[in-house]
Design a protein around this motif. Sequence first.
Motif, PDB file in Angstrom:
ATOM      1  N   PRO A   1      31.422  36.650  41.422  1.00 46.29           N
ATOM      2  CA  PRO A   1      32.600  36.919  40.587  1.00 46.29           C
ATOM      3  C   PRO A   1      33.601  35.776  40.709  1.00 46.29           C
ATOM      4  N   MET A   2      34.309  35.530  39.626  1.00 45.82           N
ATOM      5  CA  MET A   2      35.319  34.481  39.652  1.00 45.82           C
ATOM      6  C   MET A   2      36.518  34.943  40.452  1.00 45.82           C
TER       7      MET A   2
ATOM      8  N   ASN B   1      40.018  31.456  37.469  1.00 43.02           N
ATOM      9  CA  ASN B   1      40.521  31.726  36.121  1.00 43.02           C
ATOM     10  C   ASN B   1      41.671  30.791  35.779  1.00 43.02           C
TER      11      ASN B   1
ATOM     12  N   ARG C   1      36.342  34.313  30.667  1.00 43.39           N
ATOM     13  CA  ARG C   1      35.132  35.012  31.098  1.00 43.39           C
ATOM     14  C   ARG C   1      34.162  35.327  29.957  1.00 43.39           C
TER      15      ARG C   1
ATOM     16  N   SER D   1      31.408  34.748  27.061  1.00 44.71           N
ATOM     17  CA  SER D   1      30.242  33.866  26.986  1.00 44.71           C
ATOM     18  C   SER D   1      30.521  32.734  26.001  1.00 44.71           C
TER      19      SER D   1
END
Length: 145
Positions: free
Chosen positions: A5-6, A11, A66, A68
């Motif tokens: 997970p980021m 972010n 986040r 695509s």
Amino acid sequence: MNLRPMKPTDNWKSRMAYFLTVLVTISLGLCSRVFATNLPPIISSHAGDALWAVMMYFGIRMLFVRASLFASSTISLMICFSVEFSQLYQAEWIVNIRDTMFGALILGKGFLAVDLLRYTTGIALACMVDWLLRMGGSTEKKSRR
């Protein structure tokens, strides 16, 4: 494939990178209009519209880090196409907006079918560059471990 997970800082860093890319793209787009006479005709006639779409793509990436690449490309293309098709609407109030510098830069002046190809090409190139840079970053991170 990296499935971690980021982190919140990831972010923020991604948003800042995309924001700076948007600013650079805007600068290049404006330069393509200002210095059009000094550029080869193929570049001067297509670059501005393609770069507008590139700016749109990276703006969407900045807002939705986040998402695509496919979703970002699709959303960007839909916005670009919507703006282009909106140019078929010629009510006086919107024509007056388009007659201003910012209105022309954001909304364009008149519908051109070739612009749809320019937008598609710009977004495809931006997506490829984005993908290549992301792949390079993930390979680099793996080699550090």
